[in-house]
Design a protein around this motif. Sequence first.
Motif, short mmCIF file in Angstrom:
data_model
loop_
_atom_site.label_atom_id
_atom_site.label_comp_id
_atom_site.label_asym_id
_atom_site.label_seq_id
_atom_site.Cartn_x
_atom_site.Cartn_y
_atom_site.Cartn_z
N GLU A 49 -62.07 86.47 64.40
CA GLU A 49 -62.55 86.24 65.66
C GLU A 49 -62.18 84.80 66.07
O GLU A 49 -61.71 84.74 67.18
N THR A 50 -62.04 83.78 65.21
CA THR A 50 -61.43 82.39 65.60
C THR A 50 -59.97 82.48 65.85
O THR A 50 -59.44 81.76 66.58
N LEU A 53 -59.02 82.43 69.39
CA LEU A 53 -59.20 81.43 70.17
C LEU A 53 -58.13 80.39 70.22
O LEU A 53 -58.17 79.45 70.49
N ARG A 122 -65.76 85.37 74.23
CA ARG A 122 -65.29 85.94 72.91
C ARG A 122 -65.00 87.26 73.03
O ARG A 122 -64.09 87.87 72.50
#
Length: 188
Positions: A49-50, A53, A122
């Motif tokens: 998930e990072t 970003l 997110r």
Amino acid sequence: MLHGLAWLFWRALLLLDRLTARAGQQAEYHADTLAARTASTEAARGMLETLLLGGAVGTLVTRLRADHQNRPRAGRRGMAARAGAARAGAAHAEATRDLTPASDALWERLRDHLAAVPPLERERLRRRSALDRCAVDATHPPTHLRLALLERSTPVPAAITATPAEFTAITAELAPHRERVARVLLAG
């Protein structure tokens, strides 16, 4: 004759690339599964998930670099921009000196910035990743599919955990590398 031979080798190269690309993507799925078993399913999902970003990271690093070099950010005009350009050479030289406080600040600000991304943002980035089929690069499967694989699997706890002493030793071992990467990022 030579042109035909070159064409034949080119086509063979394309075929090999296509055959190995699929195996490489399967290896990435396997690596994600191993990461989940090693550090926990939750940690592996957090890592993936990072990756979504990246835009937020780029924006923050650009801002920190401008602050560190004492030059105006894009969009400022006039005397401040000219003065900033004159100082850029000196700031760049200064940026490559001892950066311990600056590099520590970089990693702390980056960690805080990423932690502050709201859950709705997110989720939006995750849906956008699925629509755009975003991947780290052409050799990796799309990130949303890697996340889906981990979500379908049975959650597992970390197989390896570090004691506080081990964590301190790992941090000390990585410190010069953190410093070097911070220097490159802040110097531009």
